[in-house]
Structures are given as structure tokens and as C-alpha cells.
Write a protein that holds these residues in place. Structure first.
Motif, PDB file in Angstrom:
ATOM      1  N   SER A  42       0.838  -1.204   0.000  1.00 12.65           N
ATOM      2  CA  SER A  42       0.000   0.000   0.000  1.00 12.65           C
ATOM      3  C   SER A  42       0.866   1.244   0.000  1.00 12.65           C
ATOM      4  O   SER A  42       2.064   1.204   0.318  1.00 12.65           O
ATOM      5  CB  SER A  42      -0.936   0.012   1.216  1.00 12.65           C
ATOM      6  OG  SER A  42      -1.768  -1.121   1.242  1.00 12.65           O
ATOM      7  N   LEU A  57      -3.492   4.238  -1.075  1.00 12.38           N
ATOM      8  CA  LEU A  57      -3.582   3.735  -2.442  1.00 12.38           C
ATOM      9  C   LEU A  57      -3.256   2.249  -2.441  1.00 12.38           C
ATOM     10  O   LEU A  57      -2.183   1.831  -1.975  1.00 12.38           O
ATOM     11  CB  LEU A  57      -2.608   4.491  -3.354  1.00 12.38           C
ATOM     12  CG  LEU A  57      -2.712   6.022  -3.320  1.00 12.38           C
ATOM     13  CD1 LEU A  57      -1.621   6.647  -4.169  1.00 12.38           C
ATOM     14  CD2 LEU A  57      -4.086   6.483  -3.765  1.00 12.38           C
ATOM     15  N   GLU A  58      -4.178   1.452  -2.965  1.00 20.30           N
ATOM     16  CA  GLU A  58      -4.027  -0.005  -2.931  1.00 20.30           C
ATOM     17  C   GLU A  58      -4.313  -0.592  -4.314  1.00 20.30           C
ATOM     18  O   GLU A  58      -5.449  -0.573  -4.775  1.00 20.30           O
ATOM     19  CB  GLU A  58      -4.985  -0.618  -1.908  1.00 20.30           C
ATOM     20  CG  GLU A  58      -4.695  -0.216  -0.472  1.00 20.30           C
ATOM     21  CD  GLU A  58      -5.672  -0.851   0.504  1.00 20.30           C
ATOM     22  OE1 GLU A  58      -6.895  -0.754   0.245  1.00 20.30           O
ATOM     23  OE2 GLU A  58      -5.232  -1.441   1.490  1.00 20.30           O
ATOM     24  N   ARG A  59      -3.254  -1.063  -4.943  1.00 21.44           N
ATOM     25  CA  ARG A  59      -3.398  -1.795  -6.194  1.00 21.44           C
ATOM     26  C   ARG A  59      -2.193  -2.703  -6.448  1.00 21.44           C
ATOM     27  O   ARG A  59      -2.291  -3.671  -7.195  1.00 21.44           O
ATOM     28  CB  ARG A  59      -3.612  -0.840  -7.368  1.00 21.44           C
ATOM     29  CG  ARG A  59      -4.074  -1.550  -8.647  1.00 21.44           C
ATOM     30  CD  ARG A  59      -4.443  -0.571  -9.731  1.00 21.44           C
ATOM     31  NE  ARG A  59      -4.886  -1.243 -10.931  1.00 21.44           N
ATOM     32  CZ  ARG A  59      -6.117  -1.651 -11.177  1.00 21.44           C
ATOM     33  NH1 ARG A  59      -7.050  -1.446 -10.244  1.00 21.44           N
ATOM     34  NH2 ARG A  59      -6.443  -2.260 -12.295  1.00 21.44           N
ATOM     35  N   HIS A  60      -1.065  -2.367  -5.834  1.00 19.15           N
ATOM     36  CA  HIS A  60       0.121  -3.206  -5.986  1.00 19.15           C
ATOM     37  C   HIS A  60      -0.101  -4.569  -5.332  1.00 19.15           C
ATOM     38  O   HIS A  60      -0.756  -4.672  -4.290  1.00 19.15           O
ATOM     39  CB  HIS A  60       1.343  -2.525  -5.356  1.00 19.15           C
ATOM     40  CG  HIS A  60       1.894  -1.400  -6.161  1.00 19.15           C
ATOM     41  ND1 HIS A  60       2.631  -1.583  -7.309  1.00 19.15           N
ATOM     42  CD2 HIS A  60       1.820  -0.051  -5.979  1.00 19.15           C
ATOM     43  CE1 HIS A  60       2.993  -0.404  -7.800  1.00 19.15           C
ATOM     44  NE2 HIS A  60       2.510   0.541  -7.012  1.00 19.15           N
ATOM     45  N   LYS A  61       0.463  -5.590  -5.931  1.00 22.83           N
ATOM     46  CA  LYS A  61       0.433  -6.938  -5.375  1.00 22.83           C
ATOM     47  C   LYS A  61       1.732  -7.283  -4.647  1.00 22.83           C
ATOM     48  O   LYS A  61       1.750  -8.193  -3.815  1.00 22.83           O
ATOM     49  CB  LYS A  61       0.190  -7.960  -6.481  1.00 22.83           C
ATOM     50  CG  LYS A  61      -1.098  -7.732  -7.261  1.00 22.83           C
ATOM     51  CD  LYS A  61      -2.328  -7.784  -6.348  1.00 22.83           C
ATOM     52  CE  LYS A  61      -3.602  -7.578  -7.151  1.00 22.83           C
ATOM     53  NZ  LYS A  61      -4.808  -7.571  -6.274  1.00 22.83           N
ATOM     54  N   ILE A  96       3.043   2.037 -11.344  1.00 21.21           N
ATOM     55  CA  ILE A  96       1.676   2.557 -11.397  1.00 21.21           C
ATOM     56  C   ILE A  96       1.725   4.071 -11.236  1.00 21.21           C
ATOM     57  O   ILE A  96       2.391   4.581 -10.342  1.00 21.21           O
ATOM     58  CB  ILE A  96       0.784   1.940 -10.297  1.00 21.21           C
ATOM     59  CG1 ILE A  96       0.689   0.416 -10.475  1.00 21.21           C
ATOM     60  CG2 ILE A  96      -0.606   2.552 -10.319  1.00 21.21           C
ATOM     61  CD1 ILE A  96      -0.172  -0.264  -9.431  1.00 21.21           C
ATOM     62  N   TRP A  98      -0.563   7.166 -10.302  1.00 23.46           N
ATOM     63  CA  TRP A  98      -1.790   7.337  -9.544  1.00 23.46           C
ATOM     64  C   TRP A  98      -2.383   8.728  -9.714  1.00 23.46           C
ATOM     65  O   TRP A  98      -1.652   9.712  -9.859  1.00 23.46           O
ATOM     66  CB  TRP A  98      -1.532   7.119  -8.053  1.00 23.46           C
ATOM     67  CG  TRP A  98      -1.009   5.775  -7.679  1.00 23.46           C
ATOM     68  CD1 TRP A  98       0.299   5.391  -7.624  1.00 23.46           C
ATOM     69  CD2 TRP A  98      -1.782   4.632  -7.304  1.00 23.46           C
ATOM     70  NE1 TRP A  98       0.398   4.086  -7.241  1.00 23.46           N
ATOM     71  CE2 TRP A  98      -0.858   3.589  -7.020  1.00 23.46           C
ATOM     72  CE3 TRP A  98      -3.142   4.379  -7.163  1.00 23.46           C
ATOM     73  CZ2 TRP A  98      -1.269   2.328  -6.617  1.00 23.46           C
ATOM     74  CZ3 TRP A  98      -3.548   3.122  -6.764  1.00 23.46           C
ATOM     75  CH2 TRP A  98      -2.630   2.111  -6.501  1.00 23.46           C
ATOM     76  N   THR A 104      -7.291   6.354  -7.670  1.00 25.02           N
ATOM     77  CA  THR A 104      -7.328   5.345  -8.731  1.00 25.02           C
ATOM     78  C   THR A 104      -6.010   5.333  -9.498  1.00 25.02           C
ATOM     79  O   THR A 104      -5.272   6.322  -9.514  1.00 25.02           O
ATOM     80  CB  THR A 104      -8.481   5.612  -9.703  1.00 25.02           C
ATOM     81  OG1 THR A 104      -8.317   6.929 -10.271  1.00 25.02           O
ATOM     82  CG2 THR A 104      -9.812   5.533  -8.978  1.00 25.02           C
ATOM     83  N   ALA A 105      -5.744   4.201 -10.142  1.00 31.35           N
ATOM     84  CA  ALA A 105      -4.551   4.057 -10.972  1.00 31.35           C
ATOM     85  C   ALA A 105      -4.840   4.613 -12.354  1.00 31.35           C
ATOM     86  O   ALA A 105      -5.763   4.161 -13.042  1.00 31.35           O
ATOM     87  CB  ALA A 105      -4.127   2.599 -11.047  1.00 31.35           C
ATOM     88  N   GLU A 108      -0.701   1.753 -15.740  1.00 34.96           N
ATOM     89  CA  GLU A 108       0.116   0.666 -15.214  1.00 34.96           C
ATOM     90  C   GLU A 108       1.149   0.260 -16.254  1.00 34.96           C
ATOM     91  O   GLU A 108       0.830   0.124 -17.441  1.00 34.96           O
ATOM     92  CB  GLU A 108      -0.753  -0.536 -14.825  1.00 34.96           C
ATOM     93  CG  GLU A 108      -1.713  -0.256 -13.685  1.00 34.96           C
ATOM     94  CD  GLU A 108      -2.406  -1.511 -13.200  1.00 34.96           C
ATOM     95  OE1 GLU A 108      -1.908  -2.614 -13.519  1.00 34.96           O
ATOM     96  OE2 GLU A 108      -3.435  -1.399 -12.510  1.00 34.96           O
TER      97      GLU A 108
END
Length: 457
Positions: A42, A57-61, A96, A98, A104-105, A108
Motif C-alpha cells: 500500500s 492507495l491499494e493496487r500493488h500486489k 503505477i 496514480w 485510482t490508478a 500501469e
């Protein structure tokens, strides 16, 4: 500018805590006044004025390893406003871009599956405001369009690239810190990749250099100014690859151009900082630590004054201000004169209690006034320090006309959940609106200065 508000979307019940080791370098302080910090996969957006996390911000794995704010120094209006862009790279090689306001992203990017080594937005050109330069391991630098995710060009080098630094006085000059030395690039351009492999430079001990292994008869009895300066420093720049016994860049922690001095660069080692004059091709200053001193972790050179913020392994932040020294004999003969740069310790803050799980990770300073510093600790804390002039009684053994600085500490507790409520949404909306208005005010000042220069011409 007409003020306007935005609605920010918050991640519900996001709990932040201890940082991962790969988050060590994932922090950046933007020109709008917000701090971005990677916490596992995050990204936290922190407002230093209120000591609160205003966005997650949460989208990375994978774990976030790099974050970088865009400077957003371009023309704007209500149809094309500032959007608070942030670029982040993770351990899986994904980048990413942002939109921090909406959470939102926007874009990518994926090139390889190894951690991103370094990121930087190109701010010194007018062709596009969306250009993002990244180091993809082991030896690639790639220029991306951060708006569309398009790869513009790609360049590979022989050595593994660790980091890079741009010359603040000449955007075509760039230095790469590699596993074996430094590569200087003089033809960097956003339109095409560098045409050559660059100039490779190594660091070696002056006594180990071939130039200092000549017979005594070959050396002039009357040393020149450059030779006098060479006797005062520890290492110099050489084009020959040093031997195993010589001092190399294996222990170099950081490379950076000095934004306060043209053609100067610093190299950070655990126990010393070397200041290099690129025109003389030698060191002109050494900041060394005593045997009982605490080693360096990071250094940030200031742009508005010739000073260095230094972070030590015990979490102590020190401020060193430069003064130039010239002997009386050298002052009478300008041809033989050489300036030795000495950085005096002016201020330092308290150290933290370092344990196996608590250690300092990274330091960032406010790019606007350079009077505030933030220290990121491995346990999830962010400690804010403010530099203030001492107004009390004069300090003993102090040089005339010198200022004394003290740090004011403020610790931020980040082990608190971020709730998606109406009150928090209104608070974050106000804070991000203020950040947008700050960028707008800075743009107006730049326009007024440019108009004044045009009138003078």
C-alpha cells in the motif's frame, strides 16, 4: 484562481503498521506539501501539517520499493487542473501512475519482473509533462510516457545500474551509479536514447593511481595548486580501473549532484562524504566521521543553500553547512589557489532507540523551504523535525555571524485505521484542495517572474 473542491475516495478500514524492508526507499515529499510512503503493498499519503494519513492507495500486489511525486509545473485551468500525480514501483517490476485525489490508478507499466531500482519524472523540458524515467534491473534505463504507458526508448549498459542523478544545471548531463564505477552521460534527451555508452569513471586511492607511481625524478619539485589539493584529499577520479587494493565504489551508498554548486557531486560512504569537482576531476572536500562516530545512512543536499542533511544509523539527523577555506599563501597566488570545502556541523536532533525491529529507514526534507525533515522508522512511525533559529543566549565557541539551529520534534502515529466516514472525507477534501491551491499559487508566481524578465529584455 477560482477555488474548487474535489471528492476523495478513501480506502475503508485500511490499517497501517510495521514497514517491510523493501519499503526502505519508498518515500517522497512533494512540492504540494504531502508525503508519500510505501507500506508493504500500500501507499500512504501523509499530511505533515495535521499529522494524519489522508489517503491510502491499494493496487500493488508486491511490496512498494519506490514512490515519486510529479512536480506538475505546467499550465493549468479548470478544464485541465492539477491532479496530484504519483508514480510508484514495486518489487515485481510494476509501475503505477496514480491520481491521488480519486485514489485510482491512471496507468500501469510492466517491463520486467525484478524490483524497480529508481524513478524520476522529467521536469526540465517543455515537450511533455508525462515523461517518467525508470531503472529496470539489471542494466536498463527506460523512458515511459506516464499518461499512456507507452515506452519511448530503452537503453542498456554493461554494468548493473544502482541509481542515477541528473545535473540540475544541465538537463543533458546524467550520472549513473553502477556496481563498478560511475558512468557520465552528456547527451541525454527525451526524444532518443543516449547515443554512446557514456564515460566510465572509477574511484581510486591517489597513491594507487598510475599517475602517482612514477619515479621521483618525473615529479616536479614545485607542486602546482592541483597537486597541493590532491595531498589534502583521500581519493580522486581516474579513468583507469582501480586494482583490488584501491578504494572502489563497492561501499558507495549514494550518488548525487550538488544543486547548490555547479559541476560538483557527492558520494556517500558509510563513514565519509566525498565532494567531487567534476571540472578538476578530483575531490575538494571530505566529511569524515570519527572512529567513535555513528556511520551515515543517507545524505540530502540542499538547493537553496550549500548545506547537507545527513541521516545516521542511530536515527540522528545532522545539518552541515559549507564554508570555503583558502590559506594565506594560496590567496596571494590565484593560479596556485585551491578551495577546500569544509562542512561544519550546525545542528543535530536526538537519536532514536535502535533495536532489532526498530531502525531508521529513510529521510526526506520539504522541497519548498528545506527547513523540515521527516524520518521514517521501520516500526511504522514518521517523525517530523523542524529547523528553527535559536533565539536564546549565544552559544559558546561559535563563529561570528553564524546561526544556531535547533530541531523541533513531532512524532506521527500511523498505527491508526483510516475510516471512510463523512468527517474524514470532508477533512481530506479540504487538505487536498489546499494542496491544489498551493500548486496554483506557485504557478502564478512563476508566470509573474517570467513576465518581469520579458519586460526587462
Amino acid at each position: 484562481m477560482i477555488p474548487y473542491t474535489v471528492n476523495i475516495k478513501l480506502a475503508a478500514r485500511t490499517l497501517t503498521g510495521t514497514l517491510h524492508l523493501q519499503n526502505k526507499t519508498a518515500v517522497d515529499w512533494g512540492w504540494q506539501g504531502l508525503i508519500a510512503q510505501g507500506c508493504h503493498s500500500s501507499i500512504l499519503i501523509i499530511d505533515p501539517k495535521t499529522s494524519q494519513t489522508i489517503q491510502v492507495l491499494e493496487r500493488h500486489k508486491a511490496n512498494v520499493v519506490k514512490v515519486k511525486w510529479s512536480r506538475e509545473n505546467y499550465y493549468h485551468n479548470q478544464s485541465s487542473p492539477y491532479c496530484l500525480r504519483l508514480a510508484s514501483g514495486d518489487a515485481s517490476g510494476k509501475i503505477i501512475v496514480w491520481d491521488v485525489v480519486s485514489g485510482t490508478a491512471h496507468c500501469e507499466i510492466q517491463e520486467h519482473s525484478k524490483p524497480i531500482q529508481d524513478l524520476e519524472w522529467l521536469w526540465n523540458q517543455d515537450a511533455s509533462r508525462d515523461l517518467l524515467l525508470a531503472i529496470h534491473p539489471p542494466n536498463y534505463i527506460v523512458l515511459w510516457n506516464g499518461d499512456t504507458g507507452t515506452k519511448l526508448w530503452k537503453k542498456s549498459y554493461a554494468e548493473n545500474i544502482l541509481s542515477f542523478s541528473f545535473d540540475p544545471f544541465d538537463p543533458s548531463n546524467m550520472a549513473l551509479l553502477t556496481s563498478e564505477g560511475i558512468v557520465f552521460i552528456t547527451d541525454f534527451s527525451h526524444s532518443k536514447p543516449p547515443g554512446s555508452a557514456g564515460k566510465k569513471v572509477y574511484i581510486a586511492s591517489p597513491h594507487a593511481s598510475p599517475a602517482h607511481t612514477k619515479p621521483a625524478s618525473a615529479i616536479s619539485l614545485a607542486p602546482t595548486g592541483a597537486k597541493k589539493a590532491l595531498n589534502k584529499v583521500k581519493v580522486l577520479i581516474t579513468n583507469e580501473k582501480p586494482t583490488a587494493e584501491a578504494v572502489t565504489l563497492n561501499d558507495c551508498l549514494q550518488l548525487s549532484y550538488l544543486p547548490s554548486k555547479r559541476n560538483h557531486m557527492l558520494l556517500l560512504y558509510p563513514r565519509e562524504i566525498l565532494i567531487l569537482d567534476l571540472e578538476l576531476s578530483q575531490t575538494v572536500g571530505v566529511v569524515a566521521i570519527e572512529r567513535s562516530g555513528v556511520p551515515f545512512v543517507q545524505v540530502i543536499p540542499c538547493a537553496q543553500r550549500d548545506a547537507l542533511y545527513c541521516l545516521h544509523e542511530n536515527g540522528c539527523i545532522t545539518l552541515r553547512v559549507c564554508r570555503s577555506t583558502t590559506t594565506q599563501e594560496e590567496a596571494t597566488d590565484p593560479e596556485q589557489s585551491t578551495h577546500e570545502l569544509v562542512y561544519d556541523l550546525r545542528s543535530q536532533c536526538d537519536a532514536i532507540r535502535v533495536t532489532k525491529t526498530v531502525r531508521p529507514y529513510r529521510m526526506v526534507i520539504c522541497p519548498v523551504n528545506e527547513n523540515s525533515a521527516a524520518l521514517m522508522v521501520s516500526d511504522g512511525r514518521a517523525m517530523l523535525w523542524e529547523l528553527k533559529a535559536h533565539t536564546g543566549r549565544a552559544v559558546t565557541n561559535q563563529r561570528p555571524n553564524s546561526a544556531h539551529y535547533t530541531y523541533h520534534s513531532l512524532s506521527i502515529s500511523r498505527n491508526m485505521p483510516v475510516w471512510q466516514s463523512q468527517e474524514s472525507e470532508e477533512l481530506c477534501t479540504t487538505q487536498l484542495t489546499a494542496a491544489l491551491e498551493f500548486n496554483a499559487a506557485a504557478y502564478v508566481v512563476i508566470c509573474l517572474v517570467m513576465e518581469g524578465l520579458q519586460e526587462q529584455e
